[in-house]
Design a protein around this motif. Structure first.
Motif: not given
Length: 93
Positions: A21-31, A46-59
């Motif tokens: 999960k961390r590999h996939v999420i880190k890849s998406i976040i960096e891209r 953070n502790d669930i292996w198949n689900k995540s919430v990504i927060g994004v901010a743009v100014v």
């Protein structure tokens, strides 16, 4: 000044452990960071292996630019075959 924020809840298909999960999420976040110049972090599940919430901010100084950037980021995540968007919430201030 205009601030656009978005929470994207995703289901991760290729994940069978927290390490995968961390590999996939880190890849998406960096891209997202490099392509859209946005602030991004994993903000929930953070502790669930198949689900995540990504927060994004743009100014920006333009509301339309913020809305456009958030929409492009949502489409970018949606086009990633490793994940599926369950839901998202976006707000522009």
């Amino acid at each position: 000044m205009t601030i656009g924020i978005c929470e994207i809840e995703i289901l991760i298909y290729e994940s069978h452990s927290l390490k995968e999960k961390r590999h996939v999420i880190k890849s998406i976040i960096e891209r997202i960071k490099s392509r859209f110049n946005a602030s991004v972090a994993e903000v929930d599940f953070n502790d669930i292996w198949n689900k995540s919430v990504i927060g994004v901010a743009v100014v920006s100084n333009d509301q339309k630019l913020c809305e456009s950037a958030i929409s492009k980021i949502i489409n970018f995540v949606d086009n990633d075959e490793r994940v599926e968007i369950i839901t998202y919430n976006k707000e522009i201030y």
